[in-house]
Design a protein around this motif. Structure first.
Motif, PDB file in Angstrom:
ATOM      1  N   ILE A 136      21.326 -48.356 -29.644  1.00 17.28           N
ATOM      2  CA  ILE A 136      21.396 -47.059 -30.317  1.00 17.28           C
ATOM      3  C   ILE A 136      20.949 -47.298 -31.750  1.00 17.28           C
ATOM      4  CG2 ILE A 136      22.816 -45.067 -30.888  1.00 17.28           C
ATOM      5  CD1 ILE A 136      22.783 -45.730 -27.894  1.00 17.28           C
ATOM      6  N   ILE A 137      19.945 -46.551 -32.208  1.00 15.61           N
ATOM      7  CA  ILE A 137      19.426 -46.748 -33.558  1.00 15.61           C
ATOM      8  C   ILE A 137      19.272 -45.394 -34.247  1.00 15.61           C
ATOM      9  CG2 ILE A 137      17.000 -46.754 -32.780  1.00 15.61           C
ATOM     10  CD1 ILE A 137      16.553 -48.946 -34.962  1.00 15.61           C
ATOM     11  N   THR A 138      19.548 -45.380 -35.544  1.00 14.24           N
ATOM     12  CA  THR A 138      19.445 -44.130 -36.292  1.00 14.24           C
ATOM     13  C   THR A 138      18.847 -44.375 -37.668  1.00 14.24           C
ATOM     14  OG1 THR A 138      20.686 -42.179 -37.036  1.00 14.24           O
ATOM     15  CG2 THR A 138      21.772 -44.300 -37.290  1.00 14.24           C
ATOM     16  N   ASP A 139      18.251 -43.325 -38.226  1.00 12.45           N
ATOM     17  CA  ASP A 139      17.740 -43.379 -39.590  1.00 12.45           C
ATOM     18  C   ASP A 139      18.796 -42.974 -40.607  1.00 12.45           C
ATOM     19  OD1 ASP A 139      15.148 -44.330 -39.258  1.00 12.45           O
ATOM     20  OD2 ASP A 139      14.360 -42.354 -38.764  1.00 12.45           O
ATOM     21  N   LYS A 140      19.846 -42.275 -40.116  1.00 16.29           N
ATOM     22  CA  LYS A 140      20.883 -41.820 -41.038  1.00 16.29           C
ATOM     23  C   LYS A 140      22.229 -41.859 -40.334  1.00 16.29           C
ATOM     24  CE  LYS A 140      22.288 -37.958 -44.015  1.00 16.29           C
ATOM     25  NZ  LYS A 140      21.988 -36.572 -44.452  1.00 16.29           N
ATOM     26  N   GLN A 141      23.104 -42.726 -40.805  1.00 19.11           N
ATOM     27  CA  GLN A 141      24.447 -42.857 -40.243  1.00 19.11           C
ATOM     28  C   GLN A 141      25.439 -42.278 -41.252  1.00 19.11           C
ATOM     29  OE1 GLN A 141      26.356 -46.223 -37.565  1.00 19.11           O
ATOM     30  NE2 GLN A 141      26.161 -46.939 -39.660  1.00 19.11           N
ATOM     31  N   THR A 142      26.198 -41.279 -40.833  1.00 14.37           N
ATOM     32  CA  THR A 142      27.045 -40.551 -41.778  1.00 14.37           C
ATOM     33  C   THR A 142      28.457 -41.100 -41.886  1.00 14.37           C
ATOM     34  OG1 THR A 142      27.635 -38.960 -40.039  1.00 14.37           O
ATOM     35  CG2 THR A 142      25.751 -38.420 -41.445  1.00 14.37           C
ATOM     36  N   ASN A 143      28.871 -41.923 -40.922  1.00 11.64           N
ATOM     37  CA  ASN A 143      30.238 -42.464 -40.967  1.00 11.64           C
ATOM     38  C   ASN A 143      30.252 -43.896 -40.467  1.00 11.64           C
ATOM     39  OD1 ASN A 143      33.015 -42.328 -41.473  1.00 11.64           O
ATOM     40  ND2 ASN A 143      33.474 -41.757 -39.349  1.00 11.64           N
ATOM     41  N   GLY A 144      29.336 -44.707 -41.016  1.00 11.84           N
ATOM     42  CA  GLY A 144      29.241 -46.107 -40.592  1.00 11.84           C
ATOM     43  C   GLY A 144      30.460 -46.896 -41.019  1.00 11.84           C
ATOM     44  N   ARG A 145      30.823 -47.875 -40.200  1.00 11.22           N
ATOM     45  CA  ARG A 145      32.002 -48.692 -40.481  1.00 11.22           C
ATOM     46  C   ARG A 145      31.611 -50.141 -40.700  1.00 11.22           C
ATOM     47  NH1 ARG A 145      33.312 -46.389 -35.845  1.00 11.22           N
ATOM     48  NH2 ARG A 145      33.666 -48.334 -34.724  1.00 11.22           N
ATOM     49  N   GLY A 146      32.345 -50.794 -41.588  1.00  6.78           N
ATOM     50  CA  GLY A 146      32.222 -52.237 -41.758  1.00  6.78           C
ATOM     51  C   GLY A 146      33.462 -52.903 -41.205  1.00  6.78           C
ATOM     52  N   GLN A 147      33.677 -54.152 -41.589  1.00  7.30           N
ATOM     53  CA  GLN A 147      34.852 -54.876 -41.124  1.00  7.30           C
ATOM     54  C   GLN A 147      36.133 -54.179 -41.570  1.00  7.30           C
ATOM     55  OE1 GLN A 147      35.240 -57.442 -39.139  1.00  7.30           O
ATOM     56  NE2 GLN A 147      33.097 -57.967 -38.859  1.00  7.30           N
ATOM     57  N   SER A 186      28.108 -42.539 -36.148  1.00  2.00           N
ATOM     58  CA  SER A 186      28.297 -43.987 -36.024  1.00  2.00           C
ATOM     59  C   SER A 186      27.592 -44.471 -34.763  1.00  2.00           C
ATOM     60  CB  SER A 186      29.785 -44.331 -35.954  1.00  2.00           C
ATOM     61  OG  SER A 186      29.982 -45.647 -35.465  1.00  2.00           O
ATOM     62  N   THR A 187      26.669 -45.396 -34.901  1.00  2.00           N
ATOM     63  CA  THR A 187      25.967 -45.915 -33.720  1.00  2.00           C
ATOM     64  C   THR A 187      26.927 -46.685 -32.813  1.00  2.00           C
ATOM     65  OG1 THR A 187      25.248 -47.878 -34.979  1.00  2.00           O
ATOM     66  CG2 THR A 187      23.705 -46.016 -34.844  1.00  2.00           C
ATOM     67  N   ASN A 188      27.935 -47.344 -33.381  1.00  2.00           N
ATOM     68  CA  ASN A 188      28.922 -48.026 -32.544  1.00  2.00           C
ATOM     69  C   ASN A 188      29.691 -47.037 -31.682  1.00  2.00           C
ATOM     70  OD1 ASN A 188      28.329 -50.636 -33.552  1.00  2.00           O
ATOM     71  ND2 ASN A 188      30.490 -51.170 -33.627  1.00  2.00           N
ATOM     72  N   ASP A 189      30.062 -45.886 -32.263  1.00  2.00           N
ATOM     73  CA  ASP A 189      30.795 -44.878 -31.496  1.00  2.00           C
ATOM     74  C   ASP A 189      29.930 -44.294 -30.385  1.00  2.00           C
ATOM     75  OD1 ASP A 189      32.962 -45.285 -33.108  1.00  2.00           O
ATOM     76  OD2 ASP A 189      32.737 -43.431 -34.263  1.00  2.00           O
ATOM     77  N   ILE A 190      28.658 -44.054 -30.670  1.00  2.00           N
ATOM     78  CA  ILE A 190      27.754 -43.529 -29.639  1.00  2.00           C
ATOM     79  C   ILE A 190      27.578 -44.557 -28.522  1.00  2.00           C
ATOM     80  CG2 ILE A 190      25.407 -42.729 -29.153  1.00  2.00           C
ATOM     81  CD1 ILE A 190      27.031 -40.759 -30.825  1.00  2.00           C
ATOM     82  N   LEU A 225      35.904 -61.475 -22.086  1.00  2.00           N
ATOM     83  CA  LEU A 225      35.194 -60.378 -22.723  1.00  2.00           C
ATOM     84  C   LEU A 225      34.513 -59.543 -21.645  1.00  2.00           C
ATOM     85  CD1 LEU A 225      35.688 -62.068 -25.304  1.00  2.00           C
ATOM     86  CD2 LEU A 225      33.416 -61.389 -26.050  1.00  2.00           C
ATOM     87  N   GLU A 226      34.826 -58.280 -21.639  1.00  2.00           N
ATOM     88  CA  GLU A 226      34.219 -57.365 -20.670  1.00  2.00           C
ATOM     89  C   GLU A 226      32.935 -56.764 -21.234  1.00  2.00           C
ATOM     90  OE1 GLU A 226      35.818 -53.224 -19.508  1.00  2.00           O
ATOM     91  OE2 GLU A 226      36.658 -54.604 -18.021  1.00  2.00           O
ATOM     92  N   SER A 227      33.002 -56.325 -22.490  1.00  2.00           N
ATOM     93  CA  SER A 227      31.830 -55.767 -23.149  1.00  2.00           C
ATOM     94  C   SER A 227      31.958 -55.947 -24.649  1.00  2.00           C
ATOM     95  CB  SER A 227      31.671 -54.282 -22.806  1.00  2.00           C
ATOM     96  OG  SER A 227      32.782 -53.548 -23.303  1.00  2.00           O
ATOM     97  N   SER A 228      30.819 -55.908 -25.320  1.00  2.00           N
ATOM     98  CA  SER A 228      30.778 -56.025 -26.776  1.00  2.00           C
ATOM     99  C   SER A 228      29.784 -55.023 -27.333  1.00  2.00           C
ATOM    100  CB  SER A 228      30.365 -57.436 -27.199  1.00  2.00           C
ATOM    101  OG  SER A 228      31.297 -58.398 -26.751  1.00  2.00           O
ATOM    102  N   ILE A 229      30.213 -54.307 -28.343  1.00  2.00           N
ATOM    103  CA  ILE A 229      29.320 -53.399 -29.070  1.00  2.00           C
ATOM    104  C   ILE A 229      29.097 -54.010 -30.444  1.00  2.00           C
ATOM    105  CG2 ILE A 229      29.028 -51.106 -30.046  1.00  2.00           C
ATOM    106  CD1 ILE A 229      30.848 -50.099 -27.766  1.00  2.00           C
ATOM    107  N   ILE A 230      27.845 -54.295 -30.736  1.00  2.00           N
ATOM    108  CA  ILE A 230      27.488 -55.019 -31.957  1.00  2.00           C
ATOM    109  C   ILE A 230      26.751 -54.075 -32.901  1.00  2.00           C
ATOM    110  CG2 ILE A 230      26.150 -56.950 -32.883  1.00  2.00           C
ATOM    111  CD1 ILE A 230      26.576 -58.181 -29.987  1.00  2.00           C
TER     112      ILE A 230
END
Length: 252
Positions: free
Chosen positions: A43-54, A23-27, A135-140
């Motif tokens: 953080i960018i990837t070609d293959k995300q194995t456990n991506g999350r949505g809303q 997950s790029t958000n987790d990284i 807001l201290e930080s945001s991961i998008i």
């Protein structure tokens, strides 16, 4: 996909490319915690194995075909109660960038990117850290169907489907970041009225009688507004007005 971008001020100057990750958000969150990420880091990837949505939904993407990335922002100029303004500018920036390639790109509340008649192009997951009511930080996290042309289930559509050909992913990414930087600077100026006007203008199904489903069942209604907290206001056929938070109503 991992070169430093020349046409932005602070977005894309620190890019971490991974051929595969869970997950790029987790990284991004891990790098933020250990101090190796800063505002504008990607953080960018070609293959995300456990991506999350809303709300924990899974996000599936064909490897190497699409854009899957996360970026770090530190919007500490926003109060906690203003955090939906960040959702608006990120959604609008993605819509702005994709609209160069095809007409009909809309924002589906709260922050999906869809074509007005063809289906879902992608989604955005924003995870905020709040400190002292700011807001201290945001991961998008942003996942977009770019060059994938076949999907295992109905609903999604890609930019290649819409534009009629393969797109250059690097160029799409750079365009998104350029538009996002412009929108983020607009947000820093707290030009909330103009941001909301743009969000409303490009909102999917606004003021149209459509079918929805909530805890009480299916109903016909029309979107009347999105309030400051990001709740969706829908008028039903009996003239009652209901307010919905994320996942409390489903588009049919």
């Amino acid at each position: 996909m991992h070169k430093i971008l020349a046409n932005t001020v602070f977005l894309g100057k620190d890019i971490v490319y991974m051929t595969e990750c869970h997950s790029t958000n987790d990284i991004a969150a891990e790098k933020l915690r250990n101090g190796s990420a800063k505002e504008g880091s990607i953080i960018i990837t070609d293959k995300q194995t456990n991506g999350r949505g809303q709300r924990g939904n899974k996000w599936y993407s064909e490897p190497e075909k699409n854009l899957t990335f996360s970026l770090v922002l530190t919007p500490n100029f926003l109060k906690a109660m203003e955090q939906f303004e960040l959702n608006k500018v990120v959604s609008l920036a993605v819509r702005d960038a994709l609209s160069v390639y095809t007409e009909g790109v809309c924002v589906k509340w709260p922050n999906d990117i869809v074509h007005q008649s063809r289906g879902k192009i992608g989604g955005i997951l924003i995870e905020n850290t709040i400190s002292k009511e700011k807001l201290e930080s945001s991961i998008i996290g942003i996942g977009l169907n770019i060059n994938q042309t076949e999907f295992p289930f109905p609903g999604p559509v890609s930019m290649a489907n819409l534009a009629g050909g393969v797109l250059n992913k690097c160029q799409v990414l750079e365009s998104i970041l350029i538009h996002l930087e412009k929108r983020y600077l607009q947000l820093k100026k707290k030009n909330f009225a103009a941001i909301h006007m743009d969000y409303w203008q490009h909102l999917y199904q606004k003021e149209q009688w459509c079918h929805y489903e909530d805890i009480a069942g299916e109903f016909s209604g029309r979107i009347r507004a999105v309030n400051q907290q990001g709740m969706l206001e829908i008028e039903k056929t009996d003239e009652s007005i209901n307010l919905y938070a994320h996942k409390e109503v489903r588009f049919l």
